[in-house]
Structure formats: C-alpha cells, structure tokens
Scaffold this motif. Structure first.
Motif, mmCIF file in Angstrom:
data_model
loop_
_atom_site.group_PDB
_atom_site.id
_atom_site.type_symbol
_atom_site.label_atom_id
_atom_site.label_comp_id
_atom_site.label_asym_id
_atom_site.label_seq_id
_atom_site.Cartn_x
_atom_site.Cartn_y
_atom_site.Cartn_z
ATOM 1 N N UNK A 322 -20.976 -3.822 2.844
ATOM 2 C CA UNK A 322 -21.048 -4.905 1.866
ATOM 3 C C UNK A 322 -22.450 -5.029 1.279
ATOM 4 N N UNK A 323 -23.460 -4.926 2.141
ATOM 5 C CA UNK A 323 -24.842 -5.115 1.694
ATOM 6 C C UNK A 323 -25.598 -3.806 1.531
ATOM 7 N N UNK A 324 -25.113 -2.745 2.169
ATOM 8 C CA UNK A 324 -25.816 -1.470 2.133
ATOM 9 C C UNK A 324 -26.926 -1.360 3.155
ATOM 10 N N UNK A 325 -27.158 -2.439 3.924
ATOM 11 C CA UNK A 325 -28.234 -2.411 4.913
ATOM 12 C C UNK A 325 -27.935 -1.402 6.016
ATOM 13 N N UNK A 326 -28.989 -0.848 6.571
ATOM 14 C CA UNK A 326 -28.855 0.239 7.528
ATOM 15 C C UNK A 326 -29.559 -0.065 8.837
ATOM 16 N N UNK A 327 -29.134 0.671 9.866
ATOM 17 C CA UNK A 327 -29.792 0.621 11.163
ATOM 18 C C UNK A 327 -29.759 2.019 11.759
ATOM 19 N N UNK A 328 -30.898 2.477 12.247
ATOM 20 C CA UNK A 328 -30.959 3.775 12.919
ATOM 21 C C UNK A 328 -30.432 3.590 14.338
ATOM 22 N N UNK A 329 -29.333 4.273 14.674
ATOM 23 C CA UNK A 329 -28.750 4.100 16.007
ATOM 24 C C UNK A 329 -28.989 5.300 16.918
ATOM 25 N N UNK A 330 -29.460 6.406 16.359
ATOM 26 C CA UNK A 330 -29.746 7.567 17.210
ATOM 27 C C UNK A 330 -30.707 8.488 16.481
ATOM 28 N N UNK A 331 -31.659 9.040 17.226
ATOM 29 C CA UNK A 331 -32.592 10.024 16.683
ATOM 30 C C UNK A 331 -32.690 11.199 17.640
ATOM 31 N N UNK A 332 -32.703 12.392 17.077
ATOM 32 C CA UNK A 332 -32.915 13.600 17.867
ATOM 33 C C UNK A 332 -33.987 14.433 17.189
ATOM 34 N N UNK A 333 -34.845 15.034 18.003
ATOM 35 C CA UNK A 333 -35.914 15.857 17.449
ATOM 36 C C UNK A 333 -36.088 17.093 18.315
#
Length: 544
Positions: A322-333
C-alpha cells in the motif's frame, strides 16, 4: 599400435555411418521424452509436451493414471510455432532461455470449479483455450504488429495476464473482457511486465510480473533502457537491406550502466500503481544493482531479492504494497560470488509463532542448505546440513511438517528426491533425510498438489530417460509413465561404450569429476589417442 588417420578410416568404413543431419539432430537420440510435466488442478490427469515423431515439434498430451491411457489433448490448429512466425521479442526470449521447441512450447492448466479440465496455450495466432469436451477456442487473437507475450493464469483461474505493446494487460476468462493495466511504455526504452536482458540471460529470471497468491494484485517491473547505448547486429548474407538486415538492441556493456528497474504493484481490476521503495540499476544504490527475484507471501506481502553489481551481496526486502515502504529482512555476503536460486518458499506459519515465515537456502557453510526463518528474517535453525548440497525445494507439507527437496546426499554425481522435517526439534540433531527415488543417476521430479504422488524423470550413464509415477509416501512405483529401449538398434551397431567417470584432485583438495570417452582398443589400437577436452566453468555451472 597407436591409431592413425589411415587405420581410423578403415575402421570407420566398417561402421554404420549416419548422415550429418542425424549426427547433429536435436533432441539427441534417446532423449525424446515428455517435458513440461504437470498435474491437473485436481491431480486426476498428468499433462506433458511430447513429439511422437521424435522431432522438436511438440503437442500437449495427457496421461490418466487410473486407466493408464495417453491421449492427445491439444494439437495446434494453425500448425503452431515455427521459426518463420515468431515475433522479434519472442525470438529473443527463446534464445535467452535456450528454447528450441516448435509446435507447442508451453501451456498452463486453468483452475475451474467444474469437472472439465482446461489448459491455455500461446501460439502465434493468439491464446487458445482447450478443454476435454470441445474444440480449441481462440480466446485472444494476436497480430504481427501487436503480439502477445508471456501469458499467465491467475491462481484462482479467473483471469489471464499478458504483455502486449510493452504494457501489462489482463483478460477476464469468465466474461472474455480485456483491460490494459499499465501506461507510459514506449517501443524504444520503457517496458512494463517484461524481464530485461540481464535478468533473462544472466540471472535466470524470465518473468517481469507476478500474480499475488489471492489473484487480487500483480507486481510488475518497469524497465528503463533510455540511457543504454544501442548495439547493432548485422545479418550478413541477406538479400534485403536496411531494417530487414539488421537489429538494434540496448546492450549494457561490461563496466557501463545497466537498465533502471522499478517494482510496482497494481490491482488486477486496474487503478493507480503503488511503487515500491526500490530503484535498481543506473547510478543510485550501489548494492542494489539487480532485481534478481520477486515472491509473494500470504497476506499480500511482497518480497524481492536484490544483488550488488559484483554478485557478492544479496538482500531480501519485504514491502508494504500500500505504501511501498520496505524492510531488509535478510542479508548475505560472500567474498567471491553468491549463486542465485529459487528455494525461497513462503510458509503460512512457523513453530511457536502466529506469523508467517519462509524457507531459505544458503551456502554460508560451503554447501547449499535449507534454513527456516520467521517473517522478520530471524533464522530459527537449519533444516538440512552436511557435506552435500540441496538443489531445489520440490514441495512443502506444512500440516505434516515435511519438506521435499532434490539434492546430492548420495554423492555429487547423483541427484535424488529426499524428505525431512520442516520444523526440526530445537536442541536435537537433524535427522538424516529419507531418499524417495531409486536408481543411480539424475532424478527430475514433479509433485502433485495433494502431496501424495510424484512424477520421476530418471536417466543415468547406462540408460536413457524414463518416466514413472511414484508414491510420495515411500517412493514406491505406482505405474510406468514412459519408457524406451535401453539400446537403439542403429546405434547398437556402433558398439559405443559408456564414458568412464574420472576423479581429479585440485590443489586445495577439492574433488573434480569428469567423463572420459575412450575408443575401443581392439578396433583403434592402444593409446595414446588424439584427445579433445571440453571445459565450461563458471559460477553455478561446471562442465568438464
């Protein structure tokens, strides 16, 4: 004595020779098998593409497990697809997916409330619908100047999405009404709902739009190639000149800018676009260069996987549509390379929580294994482990707490279907996965919707591919689906030998395997022999 050109010629004169056309034919001898296998929505029929004359020209057939009968389900009324009636965009898509098939190259089941089974088929003339009780119906007509690209049925079976003139459209299958959803595309630089060149060629992402699980929304990409230089390909030897003898493409050269990609969500009924807080490519966010994957979860939660330019850092983003807001839920490097995969699997619930979760595959231990995560990206523990790798998630039964996957537990030269606990007990060692497929070699599997049976396409060095229907409970055989002779008479005369699997140890101790084809010493003499070496190495692909 060692083989010479003259002795080889004498030996070959005694062999059954084949015309060049047969030597380079495709499919390869013994590999004309059912492909694109899928169960009908009620699991009563199994559909597949097949060529009875062992060519590339395929039709849709169905197999009834109860009666054991195979029947032709759909034959192209207009002859189907061939190299002369392809649109320019479809030719490019085929090249990038390495598709060689003709006639019918893809189909989809349509979920209905009636007992009639229906499939949709895209042909050059347009989109056909075929059911068990009528003739093929041309549901949506195509045109040479306005072709239909990449159609997909909604999960509830009531609508069909497709791309036309670089815009996303939907067709209501109940009322036969079509609607254009997106606007603003143009022929030269802006597209909606199509995967860009890099996504198709390098990341194995063929789609540019995705239905939500409840069929109410469609997520799609907007690709802007306006800042990418055009690369001209000339077709030498053509009688014509000008536009007919050349083609221009926006080509992202190494080290230069990539296309700009945005991710939007729109209602299947039309309306304004909700743009997600994501801008890939261009010169904006360095570690979000590529949009690699897009997945929907229950509750209309949208996720996206993004990569940096060097493929060493991956992030999974969760969006509020609805808003387009985001959250990073996982990162791999990783310091060298991250292999993309399709193991992200949404779950309705995870243990001891009332929220959703997902399965994720990671190579953080050096081997690709499955892990359980909650909706916020907290890892709840591993599902598999060991010095072997998971290949694909084949299915999940959340009620019984079982996950089915293919992997190499029985050795790097094997690929089998296994099952194990989806929700491992905390504090206890993981159980050893149970193997469900039999016979050495490679097994490609398709599970039914009720998770009771699976189709097993199995081949090995010693036998051509065969197809069986098996029980998902214990892997036992239910019925043979398709089988062909182990030896093809004409080729048996050549007395060909199976290749020898060899093992070479690299400097770091890694075992490398190869296939060695040796001539018959009785016919060609003792070694040394003239030798050819074929090597194709790269991230995710190793061929020796």
């Amino acid at each position: 004595m060692p083989v010479t050109d003259s002795t080889a010629a004498n030996v070959l004169d005694d062999c059954t020779m084949f015309p060049v056309e047969e030597i380079v034919q495709y499919p390869l001898p013994g590999y004309t098998v059912p492909i694109s296998v899928s169960f009908s929505p009620d699991d009563s029929l199994i559909a597949y593409l097949f060529s009875p004359d062992q060519s590339l020209y395929r039709k849709v057939f169905v197999f009834d497990p109860k009666s054991g009968k195979h029947e032709l389900f759909f034959s192209p009324p207009d002859g189907g697809l061939d190299e002369n009636n392809l649109s320019a965009e479809e030719k490019l898509r085929r090249e990038r997916s390495r598709e060689r098939g003709l006639g019918v190259t893809r189909y989809e089941w349509v979920k209905t409330s009636s007992k009639r089974k229906r499939v949709i088929v895209l042909l050059p003339a347009g989109i056909y619908i075929q059911d068990t009780a009528s003739q093929p119906e041309l549901k949506l007509q195509s045109a040479s100047c306005s072709t239909i690209i990449d159609p997909h049925v909604s999960p509830d079976g009531t609508m069909l999405a497709y791309v036309r003139d670089n815009e996303l459209h939907v067709l209501n299958l109940l009322y036969n009404m079509s609607k254009q959803l997106t606007v603003g595309a143009n022929e030269n630089s802006i597209t909606h709902g199509l995967a860009e060149y890099i996504a198709q060629e390098e990341m194995d992402r063929k789609n540019g739009y995705w239905w939500s699980l409840d069929s109410k929304y469609i997520a799609f990409t907007e690709v802007d190639s306006s800042e990418i230089p055009r690369f001209r390909i000339m077709h030498q030897g053509k009688n014509s000149v000008g536009s007919d003898a050349q083609e221009d493409h926006a080509y992202p050269f190494a080290g230069s800018s990539n296309v700009k990609v945005r991710l939007g969500v729109i209602s299947a009924n039309g309306g304004p676009v909700s743009w997600m807080d994501l801008h890939c490519g261009g010169d904006r966010v360095e570690d979000e260069e590529y949009l690699a994957r897009v997945n929907w979860m229950r509750g209309n939660i949208l996720t996206a996987q993004v990569l940096n330019r060097t493929h060493s850092k991956l992030k999974i983003l969760r969006f509020d549509i609805k808003t387009g807001q985001r959250k990073v839920i996982l990162e791999e490097e990783h310091e060298t390379w991250i292999n993309l995969h399709d193991c992200f699997t949404p779950l309705d619930k995870v243990p001891n929580e009332s929220t959703a979760g997902f399965i994720w595959a990671s190579e953080k231990t050096g081997f690709k294994h499955l892990y359980l995560y909650d909706i916020d990206g907290e890892c709840l523990g591993p599902i598999t482990q060991g010095d072997w790798m998971v290949e694909q998630v084949a299915g999940v039964n959340e009620v019984t707490g079982v996950v089915y996957f293919t992997g190499t537990l029985d050795g790097p030269l094997e690929s089998h279907l296994y099952c194990t606990n989806l929700f491992p007990d905390a504090g206890r060692s993981l159980q050893v996965p149970v193997r469900l497929t039999q016979g050495k070699g490679k097994h490609v599997v398709v599970l039914d919707h009720q998770l009771q049976r699976f189709v097993d396409i199995h081949d090995s060095l010693g036998s051509p591919p065969k197809v069986t229907l098996n029980s998902l409970l214990d892997g036992s055989l239910i019925t043979s689906f398709y089988e062909q002779p182990v030896y093809i008479p004409r080729f048996k005369k050549l007395q060909l030998e199976f290749p020898e699997i060899i093992k070479v140890e690299a400097k770091d101790g890694t075992a490398l395997y190869g296939a060695l084809y040796k001539p018959d010493a009785a016919r060609f003499g003792p070694p040394p022999y003239k030798t050819m070496i074929q090597v194709y190495g790269g991230p995710g692909v190793q061929l020796v």
